[in-house]
Design a protein around this motif. Structure first.
Motif, PDB file in Angstrom:
ATOM      1  N   GLN A  55     -13.010   6.522  -7.997  1.00 43.86           N
ATOM      2  CA  GLN A  55     -12.609   5.587  -9.042  1.00 43.86           C
ATOM      3  C   GLN A  55     -13.391   4.290  -8.859  1.00 43.86           C
ATOM      4  O   GLN A  55     -13.270   3.627  -7.830  1.00 43.86           O
ATOM      5  N   ASP A  56     -14.235   3.966  -9.848  1.00 42.08           N
ATOM      6  CA  ASP A  56     -14.927   2.678  -9.863  1.00 42.08           C
ATOM      7  C   ASP A  56     -13.847   1.603  -9.989  1.00 42.08           C
ATOM      8  O   ASP A  56     -12.993   1.692 -10.884  1.00 42.08           O
ATOM      9  N   TRP A  57     -13.897   0.571  -9.140  1.00 35.46           N
ATOM     10  CA  TRP A  57     -12.740  -0.333  -9.040  1.00 35.46           C
ATOM     11  C   TRP A  57     -13.235  -1.753  -8.731  1.00 35.46           C
ATOM     12  O   TRP A  57     -13.127  -2.253  -7.628  1.00 35.46           O
ATOM     13  N   HIS A  58     -13.803  -2.383  -9.766  1.00 27.28           N
ATOM     14  CA  HIS A  58     -14.475  -3.666  -9.565  1.00 27.28           C
ATOM     15  C   HIS A  58     -13.518  -4.847  -9.702  1.00 27.28           C
ATOM     16  O   HIS A  58     -12.698  -4.877 -10.628  1.00 27.28           O
ATOM     17  N   GLY A 117     -16.963   0.129  -5.237  1.00 27.22           N
ATOM     18  CA  GLY A 117     -17.357  -1.048  -5.995  1.00 27.22           C
ATOM     19  C   GLY A 117     -16.375  -2.194  -5.861  1.00 27.22           C
ATOM     20  O   GLY A 117     -16.346  -3.092  -6.701  1.00 27.22           O
ATOM     21  N   CYS A 118     -15.584  -2.172  -4.805  1.00 32.32           N
ATOM     22  CA  CYS A 118     -14.537  -3.184  -4.623  1.00 32.32           C
ATOM     23  C   CYS A 118     -15.070  -4.498  -4.059  1.00 32.32           C
ATOM     24  O   CYS A 118     -14.434  -5.549  -4.225  1.00 32.32           O
ATOM     25  N   ASN A 119     -16.205  -4.440  -3.389  1.00 30.53           N
ATOM     26  CA  ASN A 119     -16.814  -5.641  -2.828  1.00 30.53           C
ATOM     27  C   ASN A 119     -17.433  -6.452  -3.973  1.00 30.53           C
ATOM     28  O   ASN A 119     -18.312  -5.951  -4.676  1.00 30.53           O
ATOM     29  N   ILE A 122     -21.468  -6.587  -3.793  1.00 32.75           N
ATOM     30  CA  ILE A 122     -22.325  -5.413  -3.630  1.00 32.75           C
ATOM     31  C   ILE A 122     -21.839  -4.335  -4.585  1.00 32.75           C
ATOM     32  O   ILE A 122     -20.641  -4.051  -4.644  1.00 32.75           O
ATOM     33  N   ASP A 123     -22.765  -3.718  -5.322  1.00 37.53           N
ATOM     34  CA  ASP A 123     -22.376  -2.601  -6.170  1.00 37.53           C
ATOM     35  C   ASP A 123     -22.258  -1.346  -5.311  1.00 37.53           C
ATOM     36  O   ASP A 123     -22.695  -1.311  -4.149  1.00 37.53           O
ATOM     37  N   SER A 124     -21.660  -0.304  -5.868  1.00 43.63           N
ATOM     38  CA  SER A 124     -21.524   0.945  -5.133  1.00 43.63           C
ATOM     39  C   SER A 124     -21.470   2.097  -6.118  1.00 43.63           C
ATOM     40  O   SER A 124     -20.417   2.423  -6.642  1.00 43.63           O
ATOM     41  N   TYR A 125     -22.631   2.710  -6.372  1.00 41.13           N
ATOM     42  CA  TYR A 125     -22.647   3.925  -7.186  1.00 41.13           C
ATOM     43  C   TYR A 125     -22.112   5.101  -6.368  1.00 41.13           C
ATOM     44  O   TYR A 125     -21.366   5.938  -6.852  1.00 41.13           O
ATOM     45  N   SER A 126     -22.543   5.153  -5.128  1.00 37.04           N
ATOM     46  CA  SER A 126     -22.232   6.281  -4.275  1.00 37.04           C
ATOM     47  C   SER A 126     -20.806   6.226  -3.751  1.00 37.04           C
ATOM     48  O   SER A 126     -20.281   5.152  -3.432  1.00 37.04           O
ATOM     49  N   ALA A 127     -20.193   7.404  -3.623  1.00 38.59           N
ATOM     50  CA  ALA A 127     -18.874   7.494  -3.005  1.00 38.59           C
ATOM     51  C   ALA A 127     -18.955   7.361  -1.487  1.00 38.59           C
ATOM     52  O   ALA A 127     -17.917   7.227  -0.829  1.00 38.59           O
ATOM     53  N   PHE A 128     -20.175   7.380  -0.940  1.00 39.00           N
ATOM     54  CA  PHE A 128     -20.349   7.376   0.503  1.00 39.00           C
ATOM     55  C   PHE A 128     -20.868   6.058   1.071  1.00 39.00           C
ATOM     56  O   PHE A 128     -20.545   5.706   2.200  1.00 39.00           O
ATOM     57  N   MET A 129     -21.699   5.351   0.295  1.00 39.24           N
ATOM     58  CA  MET A 129     -22.400   4.193   0.831  1.00 39.24           C
ATOM     59  C   MET A 129     -22.586   3.155  -0.268  1.00 39.24           C
ATOM     60  O   MET A 129     -22.976   3.501  -1.385  1.00 39.24           O
TER      61      MET A 129
END
Length: 215
Positions: A55-58, A117-119, A122-129
């Protein structure tokens, strides 16, 4: 030769990427026909003992949002301290309706919802990094502690969050399949072709739902 696994084996998991309203038709960052995937993903999910959702969670004002950079428009690319970044419309803001998982997603046996994507910086496309390529999300550790070594990846969007997640899964040593027809892409300036080239180059395997469901 393609070798598929017993999907109900507890070493296999279905990884469902970002099936959220903001990525559906009419959403803030709509992926064409994204909602059409829901019935197919539900069918696939019933074959797996282990299911994991992302879940993308910005937070509001996230660094990847175009309005956070005055003078820039959505889909422009800029360079941030961690590297190149595509700027996006405001989407999947924590707690918003657009950030919610599609109500018709019927995967009651899913064991984990991994938010990314909670930070704010920093973006986060990946579920791992995360996109700085050095901050782990913790998903790798979760999978290893639960004895999972094989992943089938589905969801949105194929050329961004699915592709980055699949590549990182492969790099982490997981046998990784992308179920092509259970994904949809944005395809921004050739991003889909580039994503497949990168995934296949790392050893990600490309399959169709009929390979798993039969027929």
């Amino acid at each position: 030769m393609l070798t598929l696994h017993n999907l109900a084996d507890r070493r296999c998991a279905l990884l469902v990427i970002d099936m959220q309203y903001d990525f559906m038709p009419g959403g803030a960052l709509a992926v064409k026909e994204g909602d059409a995937l829901v019935p197919l993903i539900n069918r696939l999910g019933r074959r797996f003992t282990r299911v994991i959702l992302t879940q993308d969670w910005h937070p509001a004002g996230h660094i990847s949002f175009a309005p956070s950079h005055p003078g820039h428009e959505p889909f422009q690319r800029i360079t941030l301290p961690y590297g190149p970044q595509t700027l996006w419309p405001v989407h999947c803001v924590q707690g918003s309706q657009g950030a919610q998982l599609h109500a018709d997603l019927d995967l009651p046996h899913a064991q984990l919802i991994a938010r990314k994507g909670c930070n704010p910086d920093i973006d986060s496309y990946s579920a791992f990094m995360e996109a700085d390529r050095s901050t782990p999300t913790g998903l790798t550790g979760y999978l290893r502690e639960h004895g999972i070594d094989t992943l089938y990846v589905v969801g949105l969007a194929l050329d961004f969050c699915v592709a980055w997640s699949a590549q990182d899964a492969c790099k982490a040593g997981f046998t990784t399949y992308v179920v092509e027809d259970a994904c949809r892409a944005i395809d921004l300036d050739g991003s889909l072709a580039g994503a497949w080239q990168a995934m296949l180059g790392l050893g990600v395997q490309r399959v169709q739902s009929q390979d798993l469901l039969g027929g």
